[in-house]
Every structure is written in structure tokens, then in C-alpha cells.
Motif scaffolding. Structure first.
Motif, PDB file in Angstrom:
ATOM      1  N   HIS A 176       0.825  -1.215   0.000  1.00 35.93           N
ATOM      2  CA  HIS A 176       0.000   0.000   0.000  1.00 35.93           C
ATOM      3  C   HIS A 176       0.856   1.260   0.000  1.00 35.93           C
ATOM      4  O   HIS A 176       2.009   1.240   0.415  1.00 35.93           O
ATOM      5  N   ARG A 177       0.265   2.334  -0.467  1.00 34.92           N
ATOM      6  CA  ARG A 177       0.995   3.588  -0.578  1.00 34.92           C
ATOM      7  C   ARG A 177       1.135   4.249   0.792  1.00 34.92           C
ATOM      8  O   ARG A 177       0.220   4.230   1.603  1.00 34.92           O
ATOM      9  N   ASP A 178       2.306   4.819   1.026  1.00 37.15           N
ATOM     10  CA  ASP A 178       2.593   5.552   2.248  1.00 37.15           C
ATOM     11  C   ASP A 178       3.713   6.529   1.906  1.00 37.15           C
ATOM     12  O   ASP A 178       4.708   6.118   1.288  1.00 37.15           O
ATOM     13  N   PRO A 179       3.585   7.794   2.272  1.00 33.60           N
ATOM     14  CA  PRO A 179       4.626   8.770   1.891  1.00 33.60           C
ATOM     15  C   PRO A 179       6.035   8.368   2.335  1.00 33.60           C
ATOM     16  O   PRO A 179       6.990   8.519   1.582  1.00 33.60           O
ATOM     17  N   PHE A 180       6.169   7.830   3.551  1.00 32.86           N
ATOM     18  CA  PHE A 180       7.495   7.476   4.060  1.00 32.86           C
ATOM     19  C   PHE A 180       8.105   6.327   3.270  1.00 32.86           C
ATOM     20  O   PHE A 180       9.226   6.406   2.778  1.00 32.86           O
ATOM     21  N   THR A 181       7.341   5.233   3.120  1.00 35.86           N
ATOM     22  CA  THR A 181       7.901   4.071   2.420  1.00 35.86           C
ATOM     23  C   THR A 181       7.975   4.310   0.911  1.00 35.86           C
ATOM     24  O   THR A 181       8.880   3.796   0.264  1.00 35.86           O
ATOM     25  N   ASP A 182       7.055   5.105   0.365  1.00 31.88           N
ATOM     26  CA  ASP A 182       7.132   5.427  -1.068  1.00 31.88           C
ATOM     27  C   ASP A 182       8.437   6.161  -1.380  1.00 31.88           C
ATOM     28  O   ASP A 182       9.077   5.899  -2.398  1.00 31.88           O
ATOM     29  N   ALA A 183       8.853   7.068  -0.485  1.00 33.64           N
ATOM     30  CA  ALA A 183      10.113   7.798  -0.697  1.00 33.64           C
ATOM     31  C   ALA A 183      11.299   6.835  -0.652  1.00 33.64           C
ATOM     32  O   ALA A 183      12.233   6.953  -1.459  1.00 33.64           O
ATOM     33  N   LEU A 184      11.285   5.876   0.267  1.00 36.28           N
ATOM     34  CA  LEU A 184      12.363   4.881   0.325  1.00 36.28           C
ATOM     35  C   LEU A 184      12.392   4.048  -0.954  1.00 36.28           C
ATOM     36  O   LEU A 184      13.456   3.776  -1.511  1.00 36.28           O
ATOM     37  N   LYS A 185      11.218   3.625  -1.430  1.00 38.38           N
ATOM     38  CA  LYS A 185      11.138   2.776  -2.618  1.00 38.38           C
ATOM     39  C   LYS A 185      11.686   3.472  -3.860  1.00 38.38           C
ATOM     40  O   LYS A 185      12.173   2.813  -4.777  1.00 38.38           O
ATOM     41  N   ARG A 186      11.616   4.801  -3.895  1.00 34.72           N
ATOM     42  CA  ARG A 186      12.107   5.554  -5.062  1.00 34.72           C
ATOM     43  C   ARG A 186      13.618   5.780  -5.044  1.00 34.72           C
ATOM     44  O   ARG A 186      14.185   6.186  -6.055  1.00 34.72           O
ATOM     45  N   ARG A 187      14.272   5.549  -3.925  1.00 31.56           N
ATOM     46  CA  ARG A 187      15.708   5.823  -3.839  1.00 31.56           C
ATOM     47  C   ARG A 187      16.515   4.848  -4.694  1.00 31.56           C
ATOM     48  O   ARG A 187      16.266   3.642  -4.682  1.00 31.56           O
ATOM     49  N   ALA A 188      17.496   5.369  -5.392  1.00 31.35           N
ATOM     50  CA  ALA A 188      18.323   4.551  -6.296  1.00 31.35           C
ATOM     51  C   ALA A 188      19.190   3.543  -5.536  1.00 31.35           C
ATOM     52  O   ALA A 188      19.564   2.518  -6.088  1.00 31.35           O
ATOM     53  N   ASP A 189      19.520   3.835  -4.276  1.00 33.81           N
ATOM     54  CA  ASP A 189      20.396   2.945  -3.510  1.00 33.81           C
ATOM     55  C   ASP A 189      19.629   1.868  -2.745  1.00 33.81           C
ATOM     56  O   ASP A 189      20.215   1.110  -1.978  1.00 33.81           O
ATOM     57  N   ILE A 190      18.311   1.797  -2.965  1.00 31.91           N
ATOM     58  CA  ILE A 190      17.484   0.798  -2.292  1.00 31.91           C
ATOM     59  C   ILE A 190      16.847  -0.104  -3.336  1.00 31.91           C
ATOM     60  O   ILE A 190      16.264   0.370  -4.306  1.00 31.91           O
ATOM     61  N   GLU A 191      16.985  -1.401  -3.130  1.00 32.37           N
ATOM     62  CA  GLU A 191      16.399  -2.387  -4.032  1.00 32.37           C
ATOM     63  C   GLU A 191      15.072  -2.871  -3.447  1.00 32.37           C
ATOM     64  O   GLU A 191      15.007  -3.272  -2.283  1.00 32.37           O
ATOM     65  N   VAL A 192      14.019  -2.827  -4.254  1.00 32.88           N
ATOM     66  CA  VAL A 192      12.720  -3.329  -3.829  1.00 32.88           C
ATOM     67  C   VAL A 192      12.553  -4.732  -4.423  1.00 32.88           C
ATOM     68  O   VAL A 192      12.656  -4.915  -5.629  1.00 32.88           O
ATOM     69  N   VAL A 193      12.345  -5.715  -3.548  1.00 34.65           N
ATOM     70  CA  VAL A 193      12.168  -7.105  -3.968  1.00 34.65           C
ATOM     71  C   VAL A 193      10.740  -7.511  -3.622  1.00 34.65           C
ATOM     72  O   VAL A 193      10.316  -7.387  -2.467  1.00 34.65           O
ATOM     73  N   GLN A 194      10.007  -7.982  -4.611  1.00 40.45           N
ATOM     74  CA  GLN A 194       8.632  -8.431  -4.395  1.00 40.45           C
ATOM     75  C   GLN A 194       8.643  -9.811  -3.743  1.00 40.45           C
ATOM     76  O   GLN A 194       9.276 -10.728  -4.247  1.00 40.45           O
ATOM     77  N   LEU A 195       7.946  -9.939  -2.626  1.00 43.16           N
ATOM     78  CA  LEU A 195       7.792 -11.223  -1.955  1.00 43.16           C
ATOM     79  C   LEU A 195       6.424 -11.788  -2.341  1.00 43.16           C
ATOM     80  O   LEU A 195       5.405 -11.140  -2.140  1.00 43.16           O
ATOM     81  N   THR A 196       6.436 -12.965  -2.929  1.00 42.72           N
ATOM     82  CA  THR A 196       5.209 -13.595  -3.414  1.00 42.72           C
ATOM     83  C   THR A 196       5.171 -15.046  -2.939  1.00 42.72           C
ATOM     84  O   THR A 196       6.197 -15.587  -2.513  1.00 42.72           O
ATOM     85  N   PRO A 197       4.016 -15.682  -3.044  1.00 44.59           N
ATOM     86  CA  PRO A 197       3.966 -17.120  -2.709  1.00 44.59           C
ATOM     87  C   PRO A 197       4.951 -17.940  -3.548  1.00 44.59           C
ATOM     88  O   PRO A 197       5.479 -18.949  -3.085  1.00 44.59           O
ATOM     89  N   ALA A 198       5.254 -17.484  -4.755  1.00 41.89           N
ATOM     90  CA  ALA A 198       6.162 -18.231  -5.630  1.00 41.89           C
ATOM     91  C   ALA A 198       7.617 -18.162  -5.171  1.00 41.89           C
ATOM     92  O   ALA A 198       8.385 -19.091  -5.402  1.00 41.89           O
ATOM     93  N   ASN A 199       8.032 -17.072  -4.512  1.00 40.60           N
ATOM     94  CA  ASN A 199       9.445 -16.951  -4.137  1.00 40.60           C
ATOM     95  C   ASN A 199       9.688 -16.909  -2.627  1.00 40.60           C
ATOM     96  O   ASN A 199      10.834 -16.861  -2.196  1.00 40.60           O
ATOM     97  N   ARG A 200       8.636 -16.943  -1.823  1.00 39.81           N
ATOM     98  CA  ARG A 200       8.827 -16.733  -0.382  1.00 39.81           C
ATOM     99  C   ARG A 200       9.616 -17.828   0.309  1.00 39.81           C
ATOM    100  O   ARG A 200      10.214 -17.594   1.347  1.00 39.81           O
ATOM    101  N   ASP A 201       9.637 -19.039  -0.253  1.00 39.45           N
ATOM    102  CA  ASP A 201      10.383 -20.116   0.384  1.00 39.45           C
ATOM    103  C   ASP A 201      11.867 -20.096   0.022  1.00 39.45           C
ATOM    104  O   ASP A 201      12.707 -20.507   0.820  1.00 39.45           O
ATOM    105  N   VAL A 202      12.204 -19.628  -1.182  1.00 40.32           N
ATOM    106  CA  VAL A 202      13.609 -19.613  -1.614  1.00 40.32           C
ATOM    107  C   VAL A 202      14.297 -18.284  -1.318  1.00 40.32           C
ATOM    108  O   VAL A 202      15.516 -18.235  -1.179  1.00 40.32           O
ATOM    109  N   LEU A 203      13.529 -17.212  -1.211  1.00 41.83           N
ATOM    110  CA  LEU A 203      14.120 -15.885  -1.028  1.00 41.83           C
ATOM    111  C   LEU A 203      14.999 -15.752   0.224  1.00 41.83           C
ATOM    112  O   LEU A 203      16.082 -15.177   0.146  1.00 41.83           O
ATOM    113  N   PRO A 204      14.589 -16.274   1.390  1.00 40.52           N
ATOM    114  CA  PRO A 204      15.471 -16.150   2.556  1.00 40.52           C
ATOM    115  C   PRO A 204      16.856 -16.767   2.331  1.00 40.52           C
ATOM    116  O   PRO A 204      17.876 -16.177   2.713  1.00 40.52           O
TER     117      PRO A 204
END
Length: 186
Positions: free
Chosen positions: A138-166
Motif C-alpha cells: 500500500h501507498r505511504d509517503p514514508f515508504t514510497d520515498a524509500l522505494k524511489r531511492r536509487a540505492d534501495i532495491e525493492v524485492v517483491q515477496l510472493t507465494p512463488a518466491n517466499r520459500d527460496v528468497l530467505p
């Protein structure tokens, strides 16, 4: 350059479980931070507890807490953030712990209701430490600003990758530092 990852997922996607599995895969005391967990009574969710990776636990939000602040039906105790969450973040933000890892579950409305926590997170994301934090979609000004930063990688966690991602994140975080970032598998 430090690794800075936001694990983004819908409610119930397994963000907390993934972060706990990541912590368990790392060497003991390799990470600081906290996770949150639902409190249930008779099958109904009545609140949330915050637990540090060192094992300290308190009720963060509950239907019986008066607030303010309030998030939905829950009164939030910002003192829990100050007593438990902030100490698990502060040592790394002072520069004393270069190369350390901080795990945060999560950058959500209840946690961000604490102004001191928001400031500590801002400081953390510019410190020379690795950070993995969970966020809602969901949208939030604080986390939206973090998500836009070039030095931060956003990784989508889904049922398909949640077991291997850790496992993938643990392997990546334990690699020796190089000038470039390893490829992402998110």
C-alpha cells in the motif's frame, strides 16, 4: 556499498516468516532488529507484538490499548518502539558497527507512528550497514520515498518466491564485499 533491500508484499504474503527465516540462516548475532507478530484470541486478531532478534517482546498494538495513536481498531504503544525497536537500530546508525545487518519487520503504519523510529530508519538507510526491511504494497509517503531511492532495491515477496528468497538473501548478505552489487533474483 551497503545492501539496502525492501521486501514488499501484500498482507499475508509471508514477509515476517521470510525475515525470520533469513535471521535463522545467518550466523548467531550477525543481525539486529525486530519482527512483529499477530496476537490472536479465540481465532480473532486482537493486536500485534514486537520481538527483537535478541528475544525481548512486548505488545505494540492491541484493541484494548487506548492510544493515541490509533491504527484502525488498534491502539498503539509508541513506548514499545522506543524501548525495543530503537535500541536494536541505534548502535548500527552511529557508525560503530560498520558491516552489520539490521532486519526490520516492518515499516508499517503502527511502527511509523513513532516519530523517533522514522528518524532512526532514515539514519539507518544512510549508514554503512546492510538493511533488509519489510513493507506493505500500500501507498505511504514514508515508504514510497524509500522505494524511489536509487540505492534501495525493492524485492517483491510472493507465494512463488517466499520459500527460496530467505536462502538467496542469506547467501548474498554473507558474500564478501565487492565494488558492484550481485545480481538480484527477485
Amino acid at each position: 556499498m551497503p545492501t539496502r533491500i525492501l521486501l514488499e508484499g501484500r498482507p499475508g504474503a509471508g514477509k515476517t516468516t521470510a525475515l525470520r527465516r533469513l535471521a535463522a540462516l545467518l550466523p548467531t548475532h550477525a543481525a539486529t532488529g525486530f519482527t512483529t507478530e499477530e496476537i490472536r484470541q479465540s481465532g480473532a486478531r486482537v493486536g500485534f507484538a514486537l520481538e527483537t532478534l535478541a528475544g525481548r517482546r512486548e505488545v505494540l498494538a492491541h484493541v484494548d490499548l487506548p492510544g493515541p495513536p490509533r491504527v484502525g481498531k488498534y491502539g498503539v504503544d509508541p513506548g514499545v518502539m522506543e524501548r525495543l525497536a530503537l535500541p536494536s537500530l541505534r548502535p548500527t546508525a552511529t557508525g560503530e558497527a560498520t558491516g552489520r545487518l539490521v532486519l526490520i519487520d516492518e515499516l508499517g503504519r503502527m511502527e511509523l507512528a513513532c516519530t523517533a523510529f522514522r528518524h532512526a530508519v532514515d539514519a539507518l538507510f544512510v549508514a554503512e550497514v546492510d538493511v533488509v526491511a519489510t513493507v506493505h504494497t500500500h501507498r505511504d509517503p514514508f515508504t514510497d520515498a524509500l522505494k524511489r531511492r536509487a540505492d534501495i532495491e525493492v524485492v517483491q515477496l510472493t507465494p512463488a518466491n517466499r520459500d527460496v528468497l530467505p536462502r538467496e538473501l542469506a547467501a548474498r548478505l554473507q558474500q564478501p564485499r565487492t565494488h558492484g552489487r550481485p545480481p538480484s533474483h527477485g
